[in-house]
Design a protein around this motif. Structure first.
Motif, PDB file in Angstrom:
ATOM      1  N   MET A  20       0.791  -1.151  -0.052  1.00  0.00           N
ATOM      2  CA  MET A  20      -0.068  -0.128  -0.047  1.00  0.00           C
ATOM      3  C   MET A  20       0.755   1.382  -0.137  1.00  0.00           C
ATOM      4  O   MET A  20       0.505   2.072  -0.513  1.00  0.00           O
ATOM      5  CB  MET A  20      -0.805   0.119   1.190  1.00  0.00           C
ATOM      6  CG  MET A  20      -2.133  -1.018   1.133  1.00  0.00           C
ATOM      7  SD  MET A  20      -3.207  -0.833  -0.289  1.00  0.00           S
ATOM      8  CE  MET A  20      -4.126   0.819   0.466  1.00  0.00           C
ATOM      9  N   LEU A  21       2.176   1.358   0.569  1.00  0.00           N
ATOM     10  CA  LEU A  21       2.986   2.310   0.752  1.00  0.00           C
ATOM     11  C   LEU A  21       3.503   2.736  -0.484  1.00  0.00           C
ATOM     12  O   LEU A  21       3.545   3.709  -1.068  1.00  0.00           O
ATOM     13  CB  LEU A  21       3.999   2.130   1.961  1.00  0.00           C
ATOM     14  CG  LEU A  21       3.349   2.370   3.229  1.00  0.00           C
ATOM     15  CD1 LEU A  21       4.486   1.801   4.131  1.00  0.00           C
ATOM     16  CD2 LEU A  21       3.045   3.676   3.581  1.00  0.00           C
ATOM     17  N   VAL A  22       4.084   1.541  -1.198  1.00  0.00           N
ATOM     18  CA  VAL A  22       4.625   1.818  -2.364  1.00  0.00           C
ATOM     19  C   VAL A  22       3.873   1.962  -3.760  1.00  0.00           C
ATOM     20  O   VAL A  22       4.209   2.354  -4.815  1.00  0.00           O
ATOM     21  CB  VAL A  22       5.800   0.668  -2.827  1.00  0.00           C
ATOM     22  CG1 VAL A  22       6.726   0.513  -1.504  1.00  0.00           C
ATOM     23  CG2 VAL A  22       5.064  -0.593  -3.115  1.00  0.00           C
ATOM     24  N   SER A  23       2.437   1.516  -3.707  1.00  0.00           N
ATOM     25  CA  SER A  23       1.545   1.495  -4.885  1.00  0.00           C
ATOM     26  C   SER A  23       1.569   2.808  -5.568  1.00  0.00           C
ATOM     27  O   SER A  23       1.436   3.086  -6.549  1.00  0.00           O
ATOM     28  CB  SER A  23       0.245   1.318  -4.270  1.00  0.00           C
ATOM     29  OG  SER A  23       0.210  -0.150  -3.845  1.00  0.00           O
ATOM     30  N   PRO A  24       1.266   4.164  -4.651  1.00  0.00           N
ATOM     31  CA  PRO A  24       1.161   5.270  -5.434  1.00  0.00           C
ATOM     32  C   PRO A  24       2.411   5.571  -6.063  1.00  0.00           C
ATOM     33  O   PRO A  24       2.359   6.182  -7.148  1.00  0.00           O
ATOM     34  CB  PRO A  24       1.203   6.380  -4.237  1.00  0.00           C
ATOM     35  CG  PRO A  24       0.439   5.513  -3.222  1.00  0.00           C
ATOM     36  CD  PRO A  24       1.120   4.179  -2.958  1.00  0.00           C
ATOM     37  N   THR A  25       3.724   5.375  -5.287  1.00  0.00           N
ATOM     38  CA  THR A  25       4.887   5.623  -6.167  1.00  0.00           C
ATOM     39  C   THR A  25       5.045   4.735  -7.406  1.00  0.00           C
ATOM     40  O   THR A  25       5.669   5.252  -8.603  1.00  0.00           O
ATOM     41  CB  THR A  25       6.001   5.430  -5.361  1.00  0.00           C
ATOM     42  OG1 THR A  25       5.974   6.289  -4.059  1.00  0.00           O
ATOM     43  CG2 THR A  25       7.286   5.691  -6.102  1.00  0.00           C
ATOM     44  N   ALA A  26       4.695   3.465  -7.299  1.00  0.00           N
ATOM     45  CA  ALA A  26       4.781   2.606  -8.476  1.00  0.00           C
ATOM     46  C   ALA A  26       3.730   3.017  -9.552  1.00  0.00           C
ATOM     47  O   ALA A  26       4.183   2.797 -10.738  1.00  0.00           O
ATOM     48  CB  ALA A  26       4.445   1.287  -7.942  1.00  0.00           C
ATOM     49  N   TYR A  28       2.914   6.016 -10.143  1.00  0.00           N
ATOM     50  CA  TYR A  28       3.434   7.385 -10.677  1.00  0.00           C
ATOM     51  C   TYR A  28       4.526   7.042 -11.690  1.00  0.00           C
ATOM     52  O   TYR A  28       4.621   7.624 -12.815  1.00  0.00           O
ATOM     53  CB  TYR A  28       3.889   8.169  -9.643  1.00  0.00           C
ATOM     54  CG  TYR A  28       4.266   9.786  -9.826  1.00  0.00           C
ATOM     55  CD1 TYR A  28       3.548  10.457 -10.051  1.00  0.00           C
ATOM     56  CD2 TYR A  28       5.910   9.667  -9.964  1.00  0.00           C
ATOM     57  CE1 TYR A  28       4.187  11.876 -10.594  1.00  0.00           C
ATOM     58  CE2 TYR A  28       6.448  10.884 -10.291  1.00  0.00           C
ATOM     59  CZ  TYR A  28       5.652  12.002 -10.619  1.00  0.00           C
ATOM     60  OH  TYR A  28       6.271  13.072 -10.931  1.00  0.00           O
ATOM     61  N   ALA A  29       5.351   6.129 -11.263  1.00  0.00           N
ATOM     62  CA  ALA A  29       6.594   5.629 -12.368  1.00  0.00           C
ATOM     63  C   ALA A  29       6.077   5.029 -13.420  1.00  0.00           C
ATOM     64  O   ALA A  29       6.535   5.151 -14.507  1.00  0.00           O
ATOM     65  CB  ALA A  29       7.512   4.994 -11.616  1.00  0.00           C
ATOM     66  N   VAL A  35       4.782   3.766 -19.539  1.00  0.00           N
ATOM     67  CA  VAL A  35       3.809   4.198 -20.606  1.00  0.00           C
ATOM     68  C   VAL A  35       4.311   4.805 -21.532  1.00  0.00           C
ATOM     69  O   VAL A  35       4.269   4.636 -22.959  1.00  0.00           O
ATOM     70  CB  VAL A  35       2.443   4.664 -19.815  1.00  0.00           C
ATOM     71  CG1 VAL A  35       1.658   5.448 -20.991  1.00  0.00           C
ATOM     72  CG2 VAL A  35       1.763   3.968 -18.815  1.00  0.00           C
ATOM     73  N   PRO A  36       4.991   5.992 -21.451  1.00  0.00           N
ATOM     74  CA  PRO A  36       5.798   6.607 -22.537  1.00  0.00           C
ATOM     75  C   PRO A  36       6.729   5.816 -23.439  1.00  0.00           C
ATOM     76  O   PRO A  36       6.851   5.869 -24.491  1.00  0.00           O
ATOM     77  CB  PRO A  36       6.372   7.891 -21.996  1.00  0.00           C
ATOM     78  CG  PRO A  36       5.723   8.261 -20.702  1.00  0.00           C
ATOM     79  CD  PRO A  36       5.259   6.973 -20.010  1.00  0.00           C
ATOM     80  N   LEU A  37       7.618   4.967 -22.504  1.00  0.00           N
ATOM     81  CA  LEU A  37       8.546   4.029 -23.129  1.00  0.00           C
ATOM     82  C   LEU A  37       7.839   2.961 -23.861  1.00  0.00           C
ATOM     83  O   LEU A  37       8.191   2.853 -25.290  1.00  0.00           O
ATOM     84  CB  LEU A  37       9.387   3.409 -22.112  1.00  0.00           C
ATOM     85  CG  LEU A  37      10.611   2.455 -22.455  1.00  0.00           C
ATOM     86  CD1 LEU A  37      11.296   3.361 -23.334  1.00  0.00           C
ATOM     87  CD2 LEU A  37      11.386   1.854 -21.472  1.00  0.00           C
TER      88      LEU A  37
END
Length: 298
Positions: A20-26, A28-29, A35-37
């Protein structure tokens, strides 16, 4: 119900809390990087038919053109050469600075030295490039100074608007990026290992080669990657100080996207550049791991 109970138990566990803690960062990345790559990779297999129109039929024509056209190969080889030389010069010059700050400077003054090393970050990268144009110019600071003291009779013409100017400018711009990771790696070295090496009869040079350098290799590899990867994709410096003979693959990618209206070919060149950089990075990490392992076995 069983699936719901499992989900509740998972989110109440330490692993679930961490997810849950890393989900927003993941997320975002994923949105800003993956997605652009992925879009660039997909576009590289398309064909441009208009200003904003694409033929989405899968084709390898862009890759065939990119690999067969001599100009693109020349630009890629030049980019690898420039990035390699910049990385070599920067890391070789950065290591003594990092070593001096780590081993010779008093602990109470190390933060001051790190502060001094990061001073170039205070100014814009673009301003620093323009300053090098002033220094290396035909009537610039360097030529004027050398003429004033009688070393040269006429201004040097090989230090601006060519590959040499690109290498000098990039090496200066990325020097702090090489110094800092090497310094961090040197700071982590247990000084008792060096004392033990000296007590066992090793000289200072052999202690450095057998103990200090292998233990500092993670920082050296990090410095190499931090310098090599962005320099091969730099297009501002070659455009401003490189001239026609100093342009790199990134300048061609920019031209394909913004001037020639051929985004698929530009995306293809970008993908090929990324693949080459990825292969080189993996090789460097494997060599560094082997060197560090050899240093520990000795």
């Amino acid at each position: 119900m069983q699936m719901g109970d499992r989900l509740r138990r998972f989110f109440r566990s330490d692993a679930g809390a961490g997810a849950m803690l890393v989900s927003p960062t993941a997320l975002y990345a994923l949105l800003l990087l993956a997605v652009p790559l992925a879009a660039i990779v997909i576009i590289s297999f398309w064909t441009q038919t208009g200003i904003r129109d694409f033929d989405t039929t899968f084709t390898l024509a862009n890759y065939k053109e990119a690999l067969s056209e001599p100009l693109y190969r020349q630009l890629m080889l030049r980019s690898l050469m420039v990035s390699g030389l910049v990385t070599l010069i920067t890391v070789v010059l950065a290591f003594p600075v990092a070593y001096f700050v780590s081993f010779a400077v008093q602990p109470s003054r190390k933060s001051l030295w790190i502060f001094i090393i990061t001073i170039p970050f205070w100014t814009s990268y673009l301003i620093r490039v323009f300053l090098w144009k002033v220094i290396l110019g035909f009537n610039g600071v360097l030529n004027s100074g050398l003429q004033a003291i009688g070393i040269i009779d006429e201004p040097l013409t090989f230090i601006l608007y060519n590959v040499n100017a690109v290498i000098i400018t990039l090496a200066h711009a990325y020097a702090p990026f090489a110094i800092l990771p090497i310094f961090v790696a040197l700071e982590k070295i247990d000084r008792s290992l060096l004392e033990a090496s000296r007590d066992l009869g090793e000289s200072r040079v052999m202690t450095f080669l057998r103990v200090t350098l292998p233990l500092a290799m993670p920082g050296v590899v990090a410095a190499i990657l931090i310098v090599f990867i962005p320099t091969i994709g730099d297009y501002v410096t070659p455009r401003l100080v490189g001239g026609p003979g100093g342009l790199m693959i990134a300048n061609m990618i920019q031209t394909q996207f913004l001037r020639l209206n051929n985004a698929p070919l530009g995306a293809t060149l970008a993908v090929l550049a990324m693949l080459i950089v990825a292969v080189i990075a993996v090789i460097l990490m494997l060599l560094a791991r082997r060197a560090a392992g050899g240093g520990r076995r000795r």
